[in-house]
Design an enzyme around this catalytic site. Structure first.
Site, PDB file in Angstrom:
ATOM      1  CB  THR A   1      -1.245   0.318   1.340  1.00 24.59           C
ATOM      2  OG1 THR A   1      -0.038   0.382   2.219  1.00 24.59           O
ATOM      3  CG2 THR A   1      -1.533  -0.645   1.384  1.00 24.59           C
TER       4      THR A   1
ATOM      5  CD  GLU B   1      -5.384  -3.366   3.218  1.00 23.40           C
ATOM      6  OE1 GLU B   1      -5.448  -2.254   1.615  1.00 23.40           O
ATOM      7  OE2 GLU B   1      -4.304  -2.585   3.931  1.00 23.40           O
TER       8      GLU B   1
ATOM      9  CE  LYS C   1     -12.038  14.237  12.618  1.00 22.16           C
ATOM     10  NZ  LYS C   1     -10.491  13.320  11.832  1.00 22.16           N
TER      11      LYS C   1
ATOM     12  CD1 TRP D   1     -16.068  14.210  12.185  1.00 20.71           C
ATOM     13  CD2 TRP D   1     -17.053  12.158  11.245  1.00 20.71           C
ATOM     14  NE1 TRP D   1     -15.368  12.862  13.002  1.00 20.71           N
ATOM     15  CE2 TRP D   1     -16.265  11.816  12.355  1.00 20.71           C
ATOM     16  CE3 TRP D   1     -17.123  11.609  10.676  1.00 20.71           C
ATOM     17  CZ2 TRP D   1     -15.673  10.523  13.293  1.00 20.71           C
ATOM     18  CZ3 TRP D   1     -17.242   9.352  11.101  1.00 20.71           C
ATOM     19  CH2 TRP D   1     -16.526   9.576  12.232  1.00 20.71           C
TER      20      TRP D   1
HETATM   21  P1  ADP Z   1      -3.761   3.571  -1.410  1.00 22.55           P
HETATM   22  O1  ADP Z   1      -3.876   3.799   0.015  1.00 22.55           O
HETATM   23  O2  ADP Z   1      -2.401   2.551  -1.674  1.00 22.55           O
HETATM   24  O3  ADP Z   1      -3.326   4.294  -2.304  1.00 22.55           O
HETATM   25  P2  ADP Z   1      -5.155   1.482  -2.535  1.00 22.55           P
HETATM   26  O4  ADP Z   1      -5.812   1.958  -3.471  1.00 22.55           O
HETATM   27  O5  ADP Z   1      -5.340   0.098  -1.504  1.00 22.55           O
HETATM   28  O6  ADP Z   1      -4.391   2.098  -2.145  1.00 22.55           O
HETATM   29  O7  ADP Z   1      -6.715   2.187  -1.551  1.00 22.55           O
HETATM   30  C1  ADP Z   1      -7.971   2.295  -0.847  1.00 22.55           C
HETATM   31  C2  ADP Z   1      -8.388   3.891  -0.875  1.00 22.55           C
HETATM   32  O8  ADP Z   1      -8.901   4.729  -1.885  1.00 22.55           O
HETATM   33  C3  ADP Z   1     -10.192   3.047  -0.090  1.00 22.55           C
HETATM   34  O9  ADP Z   1      -9.544   2.320   1.705  1.00 22.55           O
HETATM   35  C4  ADP Z   1     -10.447   4.344  -0.091  1.00 22.55           C
HETATM   36  O10 ADP Z   1     -10.151   5.541   0.933  1.00 22.55           O
HETATM   37  C5  ADP Z   1     -10.306   5.095  -0.681  1.00 22.55           C
HETATM   38  N1  ADP Z   1     -11.425   4.795  -1.894  1.00 22.55           N
HETATM   39  C6  ADP Z   1     -11.057   3.901  -3.059  1.00 22.55           C
HETATM   40  N2  ADP Z   1     -12.371   3.220  -4.130  1.00 22.55           N
HETATM   41  C7  ADP Z   1     -12.915   4.651  -3.553  1.00 22.55           C
HETATM   42  C8  ADP Z   1     -14.361   5.321  -4.125  1.00 22.55           C
HETATM   43  N3  ADP Z   1     -14.882   4.618  -5.041  1.00 22.55           N
HETATM   44  N4  ADP Z   1     -14.615   6.266  -3.320  1.00 22.55           N
HETATM   45  C9  ADP Z   1     -13.991   7.419  -2.895  1.00 22.55           C
HETATM   46  N5  ADP Z   1     -12.321   6.516  -2.247  1.00 22.55           N
HETATM   47  C10 ADP Z   1     -11.918   5.194  -2.471  1.00 22.55           C
END
Ligand code: ADP
Length: 542
Positions: A184, A329, A440, A445
């Site tokens: 990640t 994940e 916040k 929020w």
């Molecule tokens: P990194 O954290 O390495 O950029 P990831 O691709 O695993 O990698 O990131 C996942 C995160 O991306 C999710 O936990 C979420 O916060 C965000 N995310 C993914 N898809 C969406 C979506 N459709 N809308 C809003 N946030 C999203």
């Protein structure tokens, strides 16, 4: 237990490429490499070259469980690596080249990569980290011939393939064998390695192919605009083989001009990628008065896609946007297609669903909890922390002892996603924010995502980012940063007026600032941490 009487066949990635090579042998793979050369190959060739490369890896002493890394763009050689590395039980470790050198060196050491396959574009990067990458014993440059380099133990990819005989057949592995490793991006702390098994990849690939997943099928021509180093290209390189689809791999050039050209020359029907890419594609289509008649469906995710993007794509270009949520994940974590019931609703109600981040997809169970760990109602309104579990959700991180991201529970464990969301009674989720990006204000929020989505609907706003900055009275207040169409000047009130109908009045940003560009992380997300740092000394006008 009375056992079912089925065959004991393991779920292996090699079965995907065998299937495609056998049944879709002449289906095209069109790849542009980093020198701009277009390679036209097919599933049969990808399979046979992968098998040659696998035997070269075995000759180099690679054994099951060994990690083999790639730092590469989306092209046919990277696709071959997806199958050759995993096919013999070694672990495909895709590295994001946009990370900082220090982070890449850290990741190479943490993963203990033995061989690294690099695109010629990344030679300077490899040369810079080589002395620190202690486990790496060979660098393979993805080219016909080895370019001049100071790297020791470097060889050209094509020499490696030419010098080896193909494997006769893939070894039979245990489906629980590790297959891929993907870190990640680690915006907080060091990156964490997600290790997927063959079983997990095959199951998530199946889910990706389903109609409610990305509906990947053999009639499609797919443009892979998601980098193959980002969450295994959202499993699409595997899904295209499972379905036998045509695959278009764009190489390093993800400019809107290049993507639109690929779509129109290769009759692309489906593509996938982060919203930023499609925002710039739409802008380009509008500026050049171009159409994309073959394109029918786009999967958009990785960060929130604004409603205006979906409206324009569907109303002006006939492209249905399937808005999904996912993470490293688990790859795809939600489904983007309308249900039967939503199909029957009016356009406005449909679009409201579409602007959400998809709904529960079979295989990834979702749950919301409040601060006390109690489950939150699925009422579409009450926010909670989003948890996930399922057979392809990561249970632990690679070589990491302190794992606070899993919640032990009686029926657990569940993965804590770090996202704050609401969920309705049909399983539709709305991502309110990443827990660390939520603004916040006065103990309540504000969703930065909702502000951004409303702001891109304002005239002349191409992209927007909302961040919470310290405020004497309220603790934090939103600052809105906007990128404007070229030649436009900022009209603060016009932007605020466009947001006003979509949010509570106390959510309205205190200030709006025009910026030339908004920084993105290596995976295309708005880099909120950097923005908060850049504007740390910002003084509110009110
Ligand atoms: P990194 O954290 O390495 O950029 P990831 O691709 O695993 O990698 O990131 C996942 C995160 O991306 C999710 O936990 C979420 O916060 C965000 N995310 C993914 N898809 C969406 C979506 N459709 N809308 C809003 N946030 C999203």
């Amino acid at each position: 237990m009375l056992r079912g009487l089925n065959m004991d066949r393991q779920l292996l990635i090699s079965s995907l490429i065998d299937y495609a090579g056998r049944n879709h042998s002449s289906t095209e793979i069109v790849a542009t490499d980093s020198s701009g050369l277009v390679h036209r190959t097919n599933w049969a060739e990808i399979r046979s070259r992968s098998m040659r490369l696998s035997s070269a890896l075995l000759q180099q002493g690679i054994r099951p469980g060994d990690r083999v890394a790639t730092i590469a763009w989306n092209d046919h050689r990277h696709l071959e690596l997806y199958y050759s590395i995993t096919g013999i039980g070694s672990v495909l470790h895709t590295i994001n080249p946009r990370l900082r050198e220090q982070q890449i060196a850290w990741i190479l050491n943490h993963a203990e990569d033995q061989i690294v396959f690099i695109d010629p574009d990344f030679l300077p990067l490899a040369e810079a980290v080589a002395t620190e990458a202690l486990s790496v014993r060979q660098w393979v440059v993805l080219a016909e011939e080895l370019p001049a380099t100071s790297l020791e133990n470097a060889v050209a990819y094509e020499d490696l393939i030419a010098g080896s005989n193909p494997l006769q057949e893939w070894p039979l592995l245990d489906e629980w064998s590790a297959a891929t490793l993907c870190y990640t991006s680690g915006t907080t702390g060091n990156p964490k390695g997600v290790m997927q098994s063959h079983r997990s990849i095959v199951l998530q690939t199946w889910a990706t192919c389903t109609g409610d997943g990305h509906d990947v099928n053999s009639s499609q021509s797919i443009l892979l605009a998601v980098p193959m180093f980002h969450v295994n290209g959202w499993a699409i390189p595997f899904a295209a083989a499972m379905a036998g689809s045509k695959l278009v791999l764009p190489g390093p050039d993800l400019s809107p001009e290049a993507l639109v050209q690929h779509i129109n020359t290769e009759n692309v029907t489906f593509s996938a990628g982060v919203p930023t890419i499609w925002l710039s594609v739409v802008q380009h289509l509008q500026d050049t008065d171009t159409d994309v008649p073959s394109l029918k469906r786009l999967a958009v995710g990785g960060s929130a896609a604004p409603r205006s993007l979906m409206d324009t794509l569907e109303d002006d270009y006939g492209v249905f946007v399937s808005h999904v949520w996912g993470m490293t994940e688990m790859t795809q974590g939600s489904a983007g297609r309308f249900t039967h019931r939503v199909q029957g609703l009016g356009r406005e109600e449909q679009r409201r669903r579409q602007a959400m981040a998809g709904r529960e997809l079979y295989g990834v169970e979702l749950r919301l909890i409040d601060g006390d760990g109690q489950e939150v109602a699925r009422d579409g309104a009450t926010p909670g922390e989003l948890l996930a579990r399922g057979p392809w959700v990561a249970a632990n991180y690679f070589n990491l002892e302190d794992d606070s991201t899993h919640l032990p529970a009686e029926d657990g464990p569940w993965l804590r996603t770090g996202d704050v969301a609401t969920m309705d009674n049909e399983g539709y989720i709305s991502i309110v924010d990443r827990a660390k990006d939520v603004i916040k204000s006065g103990g309540e929020w504000i969703s930065s995502i909702e502000l951004e989505n409303a702001a891109v609907g304002a005239p002349g706003v191409v992209e927007a980012a909302a961040v919470g900055l310290p405020h004497d009275q309220w603790g934090e207040r939103p600052l809105l940063l906007v990128v404007l169409e070229s030649g436009r000047t900022l009209d603060r009130d016009e932007v605020l007026d466009a947001i006003r109908p979509h949010v509570a009045s106390w959510w309205l940003p205190n200030d709006v600032v025009a910026v030339p560009e908004i920084p993105h992380t290596g995976t295309g997300k708005i880099d909120k941490k950097l923005l908060r740092d850049q504007f740390a000394d910002f003084e509110w006008s009110q």
